[in-house]
Design a protein around this motif. Sequence first.
Motif, PDB file in Angstrom:
ATOM      1  N   ASN A 243       0.832  -1.198   0.000  1.00 22.68           N
ATOM      2  CA  ASN A 243       0.000   0.000   0.000  1.00 22.68           C
ATOM      3  C   ASN A 243       0.871   1.255   0.000  1.00 22.68           C
ATOM      4  OD1 ASN A 243      -1.434   2.270   1.691  1.00 22.68           O
ATOM      5  ND2 ASN A 243      -3.102   0.992   0.950  1.00 22.68           N
ATOM      6  N   GLU A 244       1.900   1.272   0.848  1.00 22.72           N
ATOM      7  CA  GLU A 244       2.784   2.434   0.919  1.00 22.72           C
ATOM      8  C   GLU A 244       3.542   2.635  -0.388  1.00 22.72           C
ATOM      9  OE1 GLU A 244       3.797   2.413   5.716  1.00 22.72           O
ATOM     10  OE2 GLU A 244       5.200   1.514   4.288  1.00 22.72           O
ATOM     11  N   ILE A 245       4.072   1.538  -0.936  1.00 24.70           N
ATOM     12  CA  ILE A 245       4.833   1.641  -2.182  1.00 24.70           C
ATOM     13  C   ILE A 245       3.954   2.165  -3.308  1.00 24.70           C
ATOM     14  CG2 ILE A 245       5.988   0.291  -3.972  1.00 24.70           C
ATOM     15  CD1 ILE A 245       7.074  -1.506  -1.685  1.00 24.70           C
ATOM     16  N   THR A 246       2.740   1.623  -3.397  1.00 21.16           N
ATOM     17  CA  THR A 246       1.807   2.038  -4.452  1.00 21.16           C
ATOM     18  C   THR A 246       1.506   3.522  -4.369  1.00 21.16           C
ATOM     19  OG1 THR A 246       0.787  -0.158  -4.532  1.00 21.16           O
ATOM     20  CG2 THR A 246      -0.502   1.683  -5.405  1.00 21.16           C
ATOM     21  N   PHE A 247       1.236   3.997  -3.162  1.00 23.35           N
ATOM     22  CA  PHE A 247       0.821   5.391  -3.018  1.00 23.35           C
ATOM     23  C   PHE A 247       1.995   6.366  -2.949  1.00 23.35           C
ATOM     24  CE2 PHE A 247      -3.189   3.360  -2.112  1.00 23.35           C
ATOM     25  CZ  PHE A 247      -4.088   4.215  -2.722  1.00 23.35           C
ATOM     26  N   ASN A 248       3.216   5.876  -2.974  1.00 18.46           N
ATOM     27  CA  ASN A 248       4.382   6.753  -3.093  1.00 18.46           C
ATOM     28  C   ASN A 248       4.956   6.766  -4.504  1.00 18.46           C
ATOM     29  OD1 ASN A 248       4.809   8.024  -0.587  1.00 18.46           O
ATOM     30  ND2 ASN A 248       5.777   6.211   0.263  1.00 18.46           N
ATOM     31  N   ALA A 249       4.548   5.809  -5.330  1.00 18.74           N
ATOM     32  CA  ALA A 249       5.183   5.638  -6.639  1.00 18.74           C
ATOM     33  C   ALA A 249       5.077   6.890  -7.497  1.00 18.74           C
ATOM     34  CB  ALA A 249       4.565   4.439  -7.365  1.00 18.74           C
ATOM     35  N   SER A 250       3.894   7.494  -7.547  1.00 19.75           N
ATOM     36  CA  SER A 250       3.714   8.661  -8.409  1.00 19.75           C
ATOM     37  C   SER A 250       4.535   9.845  -7.918  1.00 19.75           C
ATOM     38  CB  SER A 250       2.227   9.036  -8.479  1.00 19.75           C
ATOM     39  OG  SER A 250       1.719   9.304  -7.184  1.00 19.75           O
ATOM     40  N   LEU A 251       4.634  10.026  -6.596  1.00 19.42           N
ATOM     41  CA  LEU A 251       5.437  11.119  -6.055  1.00 19.42           C
ATOM     42  C   LEU A 251       6.911  10.922  -6.394  1.00 19.42           C
ATOM     43  CD1 LEU A 251       5.832  13.666  -4.361  1.00 19.42           C
ATOM     44  CD2 LEU A 251       5.838  12.214  -2.316  1.00 19.42           C
ATOM     45  N   LEU A 252       7.403   9.693  -6.249  1.00 21.21           N
ATOM     46  CA  LEU A 252       8.796   9.413  -6.581  1.00 21.21           C
ATOM     47  C   LEU A 252       9.086   9.713  -8.050  1.00 21.21           C
ATOM     48  CD1 LEU A 252       9.443   6.135  -4.576  1.00 21.21           C
ATOM     49  CD2 LEU A 252      10.568   8.336  -4.246  1.00 21.21           C
ATOM     50  N   LYS A 253       8.152   9.360  -8.928  1.00 20.87           N
ATOM     51  CA  LYS A 253       8.356   9.625 -10.350  1.00 20.87           C
ATOM     52  C   LYS A 253       8.422  11.124 -10.629  1.00 20.87           C
ATOM     53  CE  LYS A 253       6.327   5.338 -12.102  1.00 20.87           C
ATOM     54  NZ  LYS A 253       5.186   4.719 -12.840  1.00 20.87           N
ATOM     55  N   GLU A 254       7.563  11.892  -9.965  1.00 22.47           N
ATOM     56  CA  GLU A 254       7.599  13.336 -10.179  1.00 22.47           C
ATOM     57  C   GLU A 254       8.883  13.949  -9.634  1.00 22.47           C
ATOM     58  OE1 GLU A 254       4.420  16.162 -10.639  1.00 22.47           O
ATOM     59  OE2 GLU A 254       3.202  14.828  -9.399  1.00 22.47           O
ATOM     60  N   LEU A 255       9.339  13.460  -8.492  1.00 15.08           N
ATOM     61  CA  LEU A 255      10.593  13.976  -7.936  1.00 15.08           C
ATOM     62  C   LEU A 255      11.763  13.646  -8.861  1.00 15.08           C
ATOM     63  CD1 LEU A 255      10.107  13.134  -4.152  1.00 15.08           C
ATOM     64  CD2 LEU A 255      10.103  15.406  -5.199  1.00 15.08           C
ATOM     65  N   ARG A 256      11.767  12.431  -9.418  1.00  9.73           N
ATOM     66  CA  ARG A 256      12.826  12.079 -10.376  1.00  9.73           C
ATOM     67  C   ARG A 256      12.785  12.998 -11.592  1.00  9.73           C
ATOM     68  NH1 ARG A 256      11.103   6.459  -9.524  1.00  9.73           N
ATOM     69  NH2 ARG A 256      12.518   5.461  -8.046  1.00  9.73           N
TER      70      ARG A 256
END
Length: 362
Positions: A243-256
Amino acid sequence: MAAKPEKVIDLALQGGGSHGAFTWGVLDRLLEDDRIGIEGVSGASAGAMNAVALADGMARGGPAGARAALERFWAATAEAARFSPIQRSPVDVMLGRWGLDTSPGYLLFDQLSRLVSPYDINLLDINPLRDLVRKAIDFDRVNDPAGLKVFLTATNVRTGRPKIFRQPQITADTVMASACLPFLFKAVEIDGEAYWDGGYMGNPALFPLVDETDARDIVIVQINPFSRPDVPKTARDIQDRLNEITFNASLLKELRSLVFLWEIIYHEKLEREAYRDARMHAIFDEDTMLALGVSSKMNAEWAFLTHLRDRGRAAADRWLAAHYDNLGVRSTMDLSWVMEESLKPAHLAEDADRTYPDHRAP
């Protein structure tokens, strides 16, 4: 006349159910500081609800009005949950645990959500939270063009792409679209399109804040931990971590993407001032959030919500003490790690440790 704030920021508010009360606390503390002004706010799910409560209150009565509006919203949430069958078990109450892992109501609800669709068991599309939002928020004030800029993210079910709702489109339906968990509720239909929770594609979305506001400091209020020290081994822990990984994935992509753009802009000396000058910050409390399981995101007891509020206030207080002077000067969020095992600009192939040094806090 109120003094003009010294520093102006944008806010990016993550979703996470009841854990959004931590964000309430952060906002409460920031609003208390008259040195800080807020221009824009981007939110998904619970972050979207905090965003509209913040905008409504600011339009109603400035920072004091926003603090009052946030408290009213979360108090109404707790009141609505008083008669829910999903409550902590006596064992959890006795042991002081905030999760619902031994709650009979939660366990039944969790199993049903895995076996049957909301289209099968919620034929009338009953959602008490929608009624609460409609009653608690004045959307005419939220859409006031003179107020805060608000961006709410939802996920288009058919295309899988993020949808950003802006003023004057902000309504109770757009908030519920941003908070629509597909295992619990039917997709929210708006203008012929179906939407699910915005956390899947933008938790929260950062690019509207970079592109559409003048503030160059973006403060992320993070409630989903990026990392955990231990490998989950029980079925429940595995589900929680997914659940945590799924809901952080989009934020990580934007930060990258931001780091990638920063590096190219600086290397090529490009004139993209909005991206060149963007400074990233994050307010979080890793210890508090690591101690909470996903089931506690459905615990809306007032005692739990105020516990998280107080933790959020404390986290914001620490952050202000440590980083206020960096606002308008440099980033305080170390993003050097987000490019690991990821695409890097070509000129960084032999210089992988160099990640936007001009904006890194000393």
